[in-house]
Design a protein around this motif. Structure first.
Motif, short mmCIF file in Angstrom:
data_model
loop_
_atom_site.label_atom_id
_atom_site.label_comp_id
_atom_site.label_asym_id
_atom_site.label_seq_id
_atom_site.Cartn_x
_atom_site.Cartn_y
_atom_site.Cartn_z
N PHE A 73 0.84 -1.20 0.00
CA PHE A 73 0.00 0.00 0.00
C PHE A 73 0.87 1.25 0.00
O PHE A 73 1.88 1.33 0.70
N ALA A 74 0.50 2.25 -0.80
CA ALA A 74 1.14 3.57 -0.83
C ALA A 74 2.67 3.44 -0.84
O ALA A 74 3.36 4.02 -0.01
N SER A 75 3.20 2.69 -1.79
CA SER A 75 4.63 2.42 -1.84
C SER A 75 5.27 3.08 -3.06
O SER A 75 4.62 3.34 -4.05
N ALA A 76 6.57 3.31 -2.93
CA ALA A 76 7.34 3.91 -4.03
C ALA A 76 8.54 3.01 -4.34
O ALA A 76 8.85 2.09 -3.59
N ARG A 132 -1.14 -0.13 9.21
CA ARG A 132 -1.66 0.42 10.45
C ARG A 132 -2.72 1.47 10.19
O ARG A 132 -2.77 2.06 9.11
N PHE A 133 -3.54 1.69 11.19
CA PHE A 133 -4.53 2.77 11.16
C PHE A 133 -3.80 4.10 11.30
O PHE A 133 -2.81 4.21 12.03
N GLU A 134 -4.28 5.12 10.59
CA GLU A 134 -3.70 6.46 10.74
C GLU A 134 -4.76 7.51 10.44
O GLU A 134 -5.52 7.39 9.49
N LEU A 135 -4.81 8.53 11.30
CA LEU A 135 -5.67 9.69 11.12
C LEU A 135 -4.76 10.87 10.79
O LEU A 135 -3.81 11.14 11.52
N GLN A 171 -6.62 6.33 7.12
CA GLN A 171 -6.46 5.04 6.47
C GLN A 171 -6.76 3.93 7.48
O GLN A 171 -6.46 4.06 8.67
N LEU A 172 -7.38 2.88 6.98
CA LEU A 172 -7.78 1.74 7.80
C LEU A 172 -7.00 0.51 7.38
O LEU A 172 -6.86 0.23 6.18
N SER A 173 -6.52 -0.26 8.36
CA SER A 173 -5.78 -1.48 8.04
C SER A 173 -6.70 -2.68 7.83
O SER A 173 -6.26 -3.71 7.34
N ALA A 174 -7.97 -2.52 8.21
CA ALA A 174 -8.96 -3.59 8.02
C ALA A 174 -10.32 -2.95 7.80
O ALA A 174 -10.53 -1.78 8.15
N PRO A 230 -14.32 0.07 3.90
CA PRO A 230 -13.30 -0.95 3.61
C PRO A 230 -11.91 -0.46 4.01
O PRO A 230 -11.67 0.74 4.16
N ALA A 231 -10.98 -1.39 4.14
CA ALA A 231 -9.59 -1.04 4.41
C ALA A 231 -9.08 -0.15 3.30
O ALA A 231 -9.52 -0.24 2.15
#
Length: 189
Positions: A20-23, A116-119, A136-139, A164-165
Motif C-alpha cells: 500500500f502507498a509504496s514507491a 496500520r490505522f492512521e488519522l 487510512q484503515l488497516s482492516a 473498507p480497508a
C-alpha cells in the motif's frame, strides 16, 4: 522495493501483491525470442494502467534480441494511497517487434491494506468554509467521524458507517457554523 518476475507458466495464474502507498517498486519482464531469426527494436508497452499506479515510463525498448535469447526490461512504479485494496486488477503489456508482430501479456495484482490505522491532519487548516479529513484503515471497519466545539458539544457527524480497508477522505463544510476552533474524533471498530 518490490521485484516481480515475469514468467509465463501455462495454466497457472499468479496474482502479485503490492504494498500500500509504496514507491520505488520494480516490475521486471523477461522477453524471450523463440524464433530462429534475430529481432531488433522490440518495444514493451504498459497499457491502460489504473490512475493510482504511477509508472516512471510506460515503454521500454530492447535494441537487439537474438534468436533463442532472453532479455529483461524493468518498469519502475509507485502505488498511490488512493489505490483500492484487496481488489484484483489486471495489468496489460504489449510486446511489439520491428517486423510488426505483436504479443500481449496480462498480470494480475492486488494492493495490500495499510499496515496500520492512521488519522491525518485536516487540510487546509485553518479553513473557510470547508476542510478535508483523511484517514487510512488497516482492516474493514465500522467508522464514526464526529466534529465537536470547544465545549465538547457535537456539532456534526460526517460519517457513521462501514468502510473498507484503505485510504479515505471526508469533507466538512463548516459554513453553517460560527468561526472558531473545532475538534474532530474518529473511532473505528
Amino acid at each position: 522495493m518490490l521485484l516481480i518476475p515475469f514468467q509465463i507458466v501455462l495454466g497457472q495464474i499468479v496474482t502479485y501483491e503490492l504494498p500500500f502507498a509504496s514507491a520505488n517498486n520494480t516490475l521486471e519482464l523477461a522477453v524471450e525470442n523463440t524464433a530462429s531469426s534475430n529481432v531488433s527494436d522490440v518495444k514493451v508497452i504498459a497499457q491502460n494502467m489504473p490512475s493510482w499506479l504511477k509508472f516512471t515510463s510506460t515503454e521500454q525498448t530492447i535494441d537487439q534480441l537474438d534468436s533463442k535469447q532472453e532479455k529483461t526490461v524493468s518498469f519502475s512504479f509507485s502505488v498511490d494511497k488512493t489505490a483500492p485494496v484487496k481488489t484484483e486488477q489486471t495489468l496489460n503489456f504489449q510486446i511489439k517487434s520491428s517486423d510488426g508482430q505483436t504479443w500481449s501479456k496480462e498480470i494480475r495484482i492486488t494492493v495490500n491494506p495499510p499496515e496500520r490505522f492512521e488519522l491525518f491532519q485536516n487540510y487546509p487548516n485553518p479553513f473557510n468554509p470547508s476542510t478535508a479529513i483523511s484517514y487510512q484503515l488497516s482492516a474493514d471497519s465500522r467508522v464514526s467521524l464526529r466534529v465537536y466545539d470547544l465545549l465538547g458539544r457535537e456539532v456534526a457527524t460526517l460519517i457513521d458507517q462501514d468502510k473498507p480497508a484503505g485510504y479515505h477522505q471526508e469533507t466538512w463544510n463548516a459554513a453553517p457554523y460560527s468561526s472558531g476552533m473545532y475538534i474532530y474524533q474518529l473511532t473505528y471498530t
